[in-house]
Design a protein around this motif. Structure first.
Motif, PDB file in Angstrom:
ATOM      1  N   MET A 169       0.885  -1.212   0.003  1.00 42.71           N
ATOM      2  CA  MET A 169       0.046  -0.005   0.067  1.00 42.71           C
ATOM      3  C   MET A 169       0.868   1.222  -0.080  1.00 42.71           C
ATOM      4  N   THR A 170       0.608   2.204  -1.011  1.00 45.72           N
ATOM      5  CA  THR A 170       1.385   3.451  -0.873  1.00 45.72           C
ATOM      6  C   THR A 170       0.529   4.697  -0.469  1.00 45.72           C
ATOM      7  N   HIS A 171       1.037   5.629  -0.094  1.00 46.43           N
ATOM      8  CA  HIS A 171       0.380   6.923   0.284  1.00 46.43           C
ATOM      9  C   HIS A 171       0.954   7.896  -0.562  1.00 46.43           C
ATOM     10  N   LYS A 172       0.007   8.535  -1.145  1.00 47.01           N
ATOM     11  CA  LYS A 172       0.426   9.848  -1.998  1.00 47.01           C
ATOM     12  C   LYS A 172      -0.461  11.013  -1.588  1.00 47.01           C
ATOM     13  N   THR A 173       0.093  12.254  -1.700  1.00 48.46           N
ATOM     14  CA  THR A 173      -0.249  13.413  -1.081  1.00 48.46           C
ATOM     15  C   THR A 173      -0.816  14.362  -2.207  1.00 48.46           C
ATOM     16  N   ARG A 174      -2.033  14.585  -2.434  1.00 49.86           N
ATOM     17  CA  ARG A 174      -2.556  15.488  -3.427  1.00 49.86           C
ATOM     18  C   ARG A 174      -2.880  16.912  -2.783  1.00 49.86           C
ATOM     19  N   ARG A 175      -2.297  17.914  -3.490  1.00 51.26           N
ATOM     20  CA  ARG A 175      -2.592  19.326  -3.042  1.00 51.26           C
ATOM     21  C   ARG A 175      -3.543  19.833  -4.120  1.00 51.26           C
ATOM     22  N   TYR A 176      -4.395  20.735  -3.856  1.00 51.78           N
ATOM     23  CA  TYR A 176      -5.403  21.297  -4.784  1.00 51.78           C
ATOM     24  C   TYR A 176      -5.889  22.508  -4.197  1.00 51.78           C
ATOM     25  N   ILE A 177      -6.579  23.430  -5.222  1.00 55.01           N
ATOM     26  CA  ILE A 177      -7.512  24.300  -4.693  1.00 55.01           C
ATOM     27  C   ILE A 177      -8.711  24.346  -4.419  1.00 55.01           C
ATOM     28  N   SER A 178      -9.379  24.432  -3.249  1.00 55.15           N
ATOM     29  CA  SER A 178     -10.783  24.481  -2.951  1.00 55.15           C
ATOM     30  C   SER A 178     -11.483  25.408  -3.200  1.00 55.15           C
ATOM     31  N   ILE A 179     -12.432  25.785  -3.781  1.00 53.92           N
ATOM     32  CA  ILE A 179     -13.347  26.965  -4.227  1.00 53.92           C
ATOM     33  C   ILE A 179     -14.584  27.027  -3.359  1.00 53.92           C
ATOM     34  N   PHE A 180     -14.881  27.990  -2.675  1.00 51.54           N
ATOM     35  CA  PHE A 180     -16.348  28.247  -1.844  1.00 51.54           C
ATOM     36  C   PHE A 180     -16.826  29.428  -2.422  1.00 51.54           C
ATOM     37  N   ALA A 181     -18.216  29.235  -2.454  1.00 54.32           N
ATOM     38  CA  ALA A 181     -18.850  30.505  -2.472  1.00 54.32           C
ATOM     39  C   ALA A 181     -18.519  31.569  -1.484  1.00 54.32           C
ATOM     40  N   LYS A 182     -18.523  32.665  -2.119  1.00 55.88           N
ATOM     41  CA  LYS A 182     -18.014  33.839  -1.035  1.00 55.88           C
ATOM     42  C   LYS A 182     -18.789  34.122   0.139  1.00 55.88           C
ATOM     43  N   GLY A 183     -18.010  33.876   1.376  1.00 56.98           N
ATOM     44  CA  GLY A 183     -18.534  34.053   2.638  1.00 56.98           C
ATOM     45  C   GLY A 183     -19.215  32.828   2.983  1.00 56.98           C
ATOM     46  N   SER A 184     -19.359  31.530   2.269  1.00 57.42           N
ATOM     47  CA  SER A 184     -19.817  30.416   2.694  1.00 57.42           C
ATOM     48  C   SER A 184     -19.124  29.329   3.022  1.00 57.42           C
ATOM     49  N   ASP A 185     -19.675  27.942   3.486  1.00 60.69           N
ATOM     50  CA  ASP A 185     -19.034  26.814   3.615  1.00 60.69           C
ATOM     51  C   ASP A 185     -19.246  25.805   2.343  1.00 60.69           C
ATOM     52  N   GLU A 186     -19.869  26.231   1.114  1.00 59.02           N
ATOM     53  CA  GLU A 186     -20.436  25.763   0.185  1.00 59.02           C
ATOM     54  C   GLU A 186     -19.291  25.473  -0.906  1.00 59.02           C
ATOM     55  N   LEU A 187     -18.748  24.343  -0.934  1.00 58.17           N
ATOM     56  CA  LEU A 187     -17.621  24.131  -1.701  1.00 58.17           C
ATOM     57  C   LEU A 187     -18.390  23.961  -3.272  1.00 58.17           C
ATOM     58  N   VAL A 188     -17.754  24.892  -4.308  1.00 52.36           N
ATOM     59  CA  VAL A 188     -18.227  25.173  -5.584  1.00 52.36           C
ATOM     60  C   VAL A 188     -17.590  24.054  -6.491  1.00 52.36           C
ATOM     61  N   ASN A 189     -16.188  24.351  -6.407  1.00 51.92           N
ATOM     62  CA  ASN A 189     -15.279  23.373  -7.133  1.00 51.92           C
ATOM     63  C   ASN A 189     -13.999  23.048  -6.840  1.00 51.92           C
ATOM     64  N   GLU A 190     -13.201  22.729  -7.649  1.00 56.61           N
ATOM     65  CA  GLU A 190     -11.756  22.421  -7.252  1.00 56.61           C
ATOM     66  C   GLU A 190     -10.919  22.742  -8.471  1.00 56.61           C
ATOM     67  N   LEU A 191      -9.559  23.260  -8.171  1.00 54.49           N
ATOM     68  CA  LEU A 191      -8.884  23.600  -9.234  1.00 54.49           C
ATOM     69  C   LEU A 191      -7.677  22.628  -8.908  1.00 54.49           C
ATOM     70  N   ASP A 192      -7.235  21.984  -9.938  1.00 57.71           N
ATOM     71  CA  ASP A 192      -5.749  20.999  -9.897  1.00 57.71           C
ATOM     72  C   ASP A 192      -4.697  21.795 -10.451  1.00 57.71           C
ATOM     73  N   PHE A 193      -3.755  21.381  -9.815  1.00 52.91           N
ATOM     74  CA  PHE A 193      -2.280  21.997 -10.242  1.00 52.91           C
ATOM     75  C   PHE A 193      -1.881  21.213 -11.719  1.00 52.91           C
ATOM     76  N   ALA A 194      -1.358  22.045 -12.495  1.00 54.89           N
ATOM     77  CA  ALA A 194      -0.932  21.449 -13.739  1.00 54.89           C
ATOM     78  C   ALA A 194       0.111  20.356 -13.596  1.00 54.89           C
ATOM     79  N   GLN A 195       0.954  20.426 -12.501  1.00 56.13           N
ATOM     80  CA  GLN A 195       1.889  19.609 -11.836  1.00 56.13           C
ATOM     81  C   GLN A 195       2.184  19.917 -10.683  1.00 56.13           C
ATOM     82  N   GLN A 196       2.008  18.851  -9.587  1.00 57.52           N
ATOM     83  CA  GLN A 196       1.999  19.103  -8.179  1.00 57.52           C
ATOM     84  C   GLN A 196       3.336  19.729  -7.895  1.00 57.52           C
ATOM     85  N   PRO A 197       3.148  20.921  -7.338  1.00 59.48           N
ATOM     86  CA  PRO A 197       4.273  21.867  -6.659  1.00 59.48           C
ATOM     87  C   PRO A 197       4.947  21.393  -5.548  1.00 59.48           C
ATOM     88  N   SER A 198       6.243  21.534  -5.320  1.00 63.99           N
ATOM     89  CA  SER A 198       7.024  21.211  -4.148  1.00 63.99           C
ATOM     90  C   SER A 198       6.362  21.873  -2.874  1.00 63.99           C
TER      91      SER A 198
END
Length: 86
Positions: A1-30
């Motif tokens: 079993m291997t573990h990988k870490t994924r970092r991404y950008i979460s997008i929320f409606a302004k002033g809300s906790d409603e998740l609207v979308n996510e942005l992925d990195f073109a390539q995972q930055p260090s």
């Protein structure tokens, strides 16, 4: 079993906790690159928490993501998840 870490950008409606979308990195930055962008000086911090993205961070991240930032309408956060491959 291997573990990988994924970092991404979460997008929320302004002033809300409603998740609207996510942005992925073109390539995972260090982690070191992200620490610099978010002004985190602790070399032991692996960036597993949520980090709000302000105007300066968005300017530094825009060339790294597949998408764009609209800070007038949405709140953005650097997010992280562990992926376990069987």
């Amino acid at each position: 079993m291997t573990h990988k870490t994924r970092r991404y950008i979460s997008i929320f409606a302004k002033g809300s906790d409603e998740l609207v979308n996510e942005l992925d990195f073109a390539q995972q930055p260090s982690v070191a690159t992200l620490r610099t962008i978010f002004n985190i000086n602790d070399p032991a911090d692996r960036l597993y928490n949520e980090y709000p993205i302000d105007t300066n961070a968005a300017a530094n991240l825009k060339s790294l993501v597949n998408g764009f930032f609209d800070l007038n309408h949405y709140d953005y956060f650097l997010s992280c998840e562990q992926i376990i491959d069987p």
